[in-house]
Design an enzyme around this catalytic site. Structure first.
Site, PDB file in Angstrom:
ATOM      1  N   TRP B 325       0.915  -1.254   0.096  1.00 26.50           N
ATOM      2  CA  TRP B 325      -0.097  -0.176   0.044  1.00 26.50           C
ATOM      3  C   TRP B 325       0.769   1.133   0.066  1.00 26.50           C
ATOM      4  CZ3 TRP B 325      -0.315   4.088   3.308  1.00 26.50           C
ATOM      5  CH2 TRP B 325      -1.321   4.888   3.213  1.00 26.50           C
ATOM      6  N   HIS B 326       2.029   1.241   0.663  1.00 27.22           N
ATOM      7  CA  HIS B 326       2.866   2.439   0.664  1.00 27.22           C
ATOM      8  C   HIS B 326       3.604   2.678  -0.627  1.00 27.22           C
ATOM      9  CE1 HIS B 326       2.533   1.560   5.118  1.00 27.22           C
ATOM     10  NE2 HIS B 326       2.661   2.629   5.079  1.00 27.22           N
ATOM     11  N   GLY B 327       3.696   1.680  -1.626  1.00 25.10           N
ATOM     12  CA  GLY B 327       4.496   2.261  -2.814  1.00 25.10           C
ATOM     13  C   GLY B 327       4.574   0.903  -3.637  1.00 25.10           C
ATOM     14  N   PHE B 482       2.191   8.274  -0.977  1.00 25.90           N
ATOM     15  CA  PHE B 482       1.678   6.989  -0.846  1.00 25.90           C
ATOM     16  C   PHE B 482       0.232   6.700  -1.310  1.00 25.90           C
ATOM     17  CE2 PHE B 482       4.706   6.744   2.903  1.00 25.90           C
ATOM     18  CZ  PHE B 482       5.883   6.310   1.830  1.00 25.90           C
TER      19      PHE B 482
END
Lengths: 376, 482
Positions: B325-327, B482
């Site tokens: 989800w962060h990248g 993000f």
């Protein structure tokens, strides 16, 4: 609600004053809050000199290049290439210097800024410290991943507001900037331009207004007066004058990579090792701590020869008839120095002869305004 | 628009005055003002992406309306998946398209098949991961019959785009935030003052701690090949405080700003670096995302019920998805997997809920056991952050191998060491204040609250002057990407 708003306002007044005073200086001078797009497109001349937003110069140069057709000659390098003027050339020229601080910057700059508008000739200054590992160690990361990306700071950051307060308190400038009469025919932007009459001209070259005036007046408050600041750098071995005995091999590799890039893009490179004031050169030599400088020309010239390009060692002012009285500080020659340099190069067979008129240049030199200024 | 900008300092009072003095008599108008201000706030960055938020809002509102009267389970599922696919489709395209393309072409070339695929120059819309998850919670909760769909499109638009938390959270649940748009808000002096204090502390965290640490973390991570082990260890510590100051600072400003408008947002950080084990850390770090994944992914997958393998599988899924989800980078996946590895032993031995209360509650100092547990957890977290910050897995592994070399015992060396010392001192003071205030919602919530006004104001001004004087070079909030 009334209580909250009253208290917030009372609490905020000192803060507002604290912020508004520096903000008003920044706004009035155009240091911040002012776009330069219109000026780039339409102003015939300007003097843009930022005091706190030096990063904007990269953007200025990038936009100027973008706004022009492909040029015959582009000057590139650090501040030590800034004295080349468009009036020295009889074909299209722009001085894009002050955008490069390391050999590893050249290719990223060209890829980003020239955008299929490569010049016929690239006139570059290779600062001696670019070859010193103790100043620029050319990390693997830089060599592989470096990108050149200009940005423009329109709004001031906290640190800019803070710096304005600092400079106001030590009296670098004061409220006179609100009333100061600006030059009629010139658009002046930025505190350095308005306060010190210093900044970049339309052709990308620099004008050192206040410094030149002080040098002409023999004012001991001039920057680096009698080269004392440069001497202190040499004594302390810092601020670009880090000691070094050997030329950094990575810098030669990086130079080779750059020249190969230019060759494959049909760009002819003329490079100079820029001058030091004679007194400074002697000091450097006597210190015995800068032996890498003596080896730069020999090591680099072999690479230049490989590609059929030119490298000129202009470290010594005497070589082309200049002297200390024509220097801006310990490691910056003035406009006269650079004109002499150009004449010397042309007389000794540089390709730049195709882009200038030697007789005109000699005539300009004879008619120079003073030891530092040739042209208006 | 950045919270730490002059633009926001002008925007906020204007919206505040319009909100409480012009639109206060009419709830719909007030909600409309919030929606309009939020769109303005977002459009200040890039107005083109406003259409994405609007489209997402219309889709989820419509799906919600359809779900209201739909009893057919199959049709309900289709509606739910429409919302999920639209929202995750946008997210997938803008955030993960190039990642999957690159990995597919690499995978095929590994088997000897060369595929020519052009990656696209895609700009990631700020905050897309946040508002996508927020709107998803709305449709999923309606589908699960935990929430009544709203008939008020303006309130729903304001909920989706609510400017304080639009671009970096906290990721609100519809069940918590949406009902607050239905009720008339009344101005609460204490709440507003509390909000101002939280904004101030958030600014301190962001501008003084995060921005200063960022300067050194960037320098060290970007030049890690040329740095010794001790410098790299210091770089990891700088990043550890950068990301905490940056993200929790943003959350504080978001929560504080919401309070000025009479809204309560969920808590997003609860002093995570004082955790005694990784399970506690994850109850205290980015709480709104952790609980989102818990409720909408972990529990539907079976949670910690079932056999050991089920627990292991679910734990890895939730942490890896959370990392992803962060990248779109393997480093985030590695970071998630590493945290799963940290977490699993606690889960499998039923020790994952050992520390539910604040450490050393009511005491000034922790016990030796508590201190050593905190230091161990902190060390594990710092180690994991290396993957989070690194450019790629190779970079992270090289970074770690250098830290684990003999050069760890050399003196740290990087440019600007003297200024870095000031940042280290400021960070130590910050940790101390956080420790003293760890039982509050935010560290300075009750700090000096009983002092006489001049003294209290002096404290506030001291923080403001510190922010002004020690402000680091302005950096964008990390979580915007993000």
């Amino acid at each position: 609600m009334k209580k909250f708003i009253t208290k917030t306002i009372v609490f905020s007044i000192p803060m507002l004053v604290f912020f508004l005073i520096p903000a008003s200086f920044l706004y009035t001078s155009g240091e911040n809050y002012k776009s330069i797009e219109g000026i780039i497109k339409s102003a015939p001349n300007y003097l843009i000199g930022y005091a706190y937003n030096e990063g904007n110069y990269k953007y200025l140069k990038y936009r100027e290049l973008e706004n022009r057709k492909a040029l015959s000659v582009i000057a590139l390098g650090s501040s030590r290439a800034l004295q080349f003027r468009d009036k020295m050339f009889n074909k299209s020229f722009y001085n894009a210097a002050y955008t490069i601080s390391s050999i590893s910057d050249f290719i990223p700059f060209m890829k980003f800024s020239l955008n299929n508008k490569n010049p016929e000739v690239l006139l570059i200054a290779l600062d001696q410290w670019m070859f010193n590992k103790n100043w620029d160690d050319l990390s693997e990361y830089d060599l592989k991943n470096k990108v050149w990306h200009p940005s423009f700071t329109k709004k001031p950051s906290f640190s800019t507001l803070r710096s304005v307060w600092g400079d106001l308190l030590i009296g670098k400038y004061g409220f006179e900037i609100f009333t100061k009469k600006k030059h009629d025919a010139l658009i002046q932007i930025g505190l350095n331009s308005i306060v010190n009459n210093t900044g970049f001209r339309k052709d990308g070259s620099i004008y050192y207004g206040k410094q030149i005036k002080k040098l002409l007046d023999d004012d001991n408050t001039a920057n680096d007066y009698d080269y004392l600041d440069t001497y202190s750098r040499i004594e302390d071995g810092n601020r670009r004058f880090q000691y070094g005995s050997q030329v950094n091999d990575k810098s030669i590799e990086s130079l080779n990579h750059f020249l190969s890039y230019c060759k494959s893009n049909n760009i002819y490179v003329v490079a100079i090792l820029p001058p030091f004031a004679n007194k400074v050169a002697i000091k450097l030599d006597l210190s015995g701590k800068y032996s890498y400088m003596d080896k730069i020309f020999y090591k680099s010239n072999a690479v230049f020869k490989r590609y059929g390009f030119e490298l000129w060692d202009m470290t010594n002012l005497n070589k082309y008839g200049s002297n200390d009285s024509e220097t801006i500080d310990g490691f910056h020659g003035g406009e006269v120095t650079y004109l002499r340099m150009l004449i010397y190069m042309i007389e000794n067979g540089s390709i730049l002869k195709n882009y200038t008129n030697l007789n005109h240049l000699k005539n300009d030199l004879n008619k120079r305004k003073n030891n530092y200024i040739v042209y208006d | 628009m950045l919270f730490n900008s002059i633009d926001f300092a002008i925007f906020l009072p204007i919206v505040f005055i319009l909100y409480w003095f012009v639109t206060d008599k009419n709830l719909k108008l007030q909600n409309f003002l919030i929606a309009a201000a939020s769109y303005f706030f977002y459009g200040w960055w890039d107005w083109r992406f406003l259409s994405l938020i609007l489209f997402s809002t219309i889709v989820d509102y419509t799906v919600g309306q359809k779900l209201r009267n739909e009893e057919n389970q199959l049709k309900r599922k289709v509606l739910l998946w429409t919302s999920v696919l639209v929202n995750l489709g946008f997210l997938g395209f803008f955030k993960y398209y190039n990642f999957f393309l690159d990995n597919f072409t690499t995978a095929f070339s590994f088997f000897g098949t060369e595929i020519k695929a052009n990656s696209l120059n895609i700009i990631l819309p700020v905050g897309i991961s946040f508002y996508t998850f927020q709107t998803l919670s709305y449709t999923i909760d309606i589908y699960n019959r935990k929430l009544e769909p709203t008939k008020d499109f303006i309130a729903f638009s304001a909920f989706v785009s609510f400017f304080p938390q639009l671009v970096a959270g906290p990721i609100e649940r519809a069940t918590h935030l949406l009902p607050q748009f239905y009720k008339k808000r009344t101005f609460d002096y204490q709440k507003a003052v509390d909000g101002m204090r939280q904004i101030l502390w958030g600014l301190f965290k962001k501008v003084v701690i995060a921005d200063n640490c960022a300067e050194y973390a960037n320098q060290i991570f970007n030049n890690s090949a040329d740095m010794n082990g001790s410098t790299l260890a210091l770089g990891a510590l700088f990043f550890t405080f950068q990301i905490y100051g940056d993200f929790s600072g943003y959350s504080d400003i978001a929560i504080g700003t919401s309070r000025l408008f009479g809204f309560d947002l969920m808590r997003n950080f609860n002093f995570p670096y004082f955790s005694r084990d990784i399970a506690e850390f994850w109850r205290r770090w980015h709480i709104s995302l952790s609980t989102w994944f818990r409720d909408y992914l972990y529990i539907p997958l079976g949670g910690s019920r079932g056999g050991i393998w089920m627990k292991v599988r679910n734990t890895f899924i939730i942490f890896i998805v959370s990392g992803f989800w962060h990248g779109a980078n393997w480093t985030f996946i590695a970071w998630g997997a590493l945290n799963a590895i940290y977490f699993l032993p606690l889960l499998l031995t039923n020790n994952n809920r050992n520390h539910l209360e604040t450490v050393a509650q009511g005491k000034l100092f922790p016990s030796i056991t508590e201190l050593s547990s905190m230091l161990l957890t902190f060390g594990l977290t710092v180690f994991a952050w290396i993957f989070f910050r690194a450019e790629n897995i190779g970079h992270a592994l090289n970074y770690i191998s250098k830290i684990l070399s003999i050069s760890l015992f050399e003196t740290p060396k990087f440019s600007g060491m003297r200024n870095a010392l000031i940042t280290i001192i400021l960070t130590c003071i910050f940790v101390l204040i956080e420790w003293l205030g760890r039982e509050q919602q935010f560290a300075i919530q009750n700090f000096g609250i009983k002092w006489k006004r001049p003294l209290r104001y002096a404290m506030y001004y001291s923080i403001i002057i510190t922010i002004f004087w020690f402000a680091g070079k302005e950096q964008q909030f990390i979580y915007f990407q993000f």
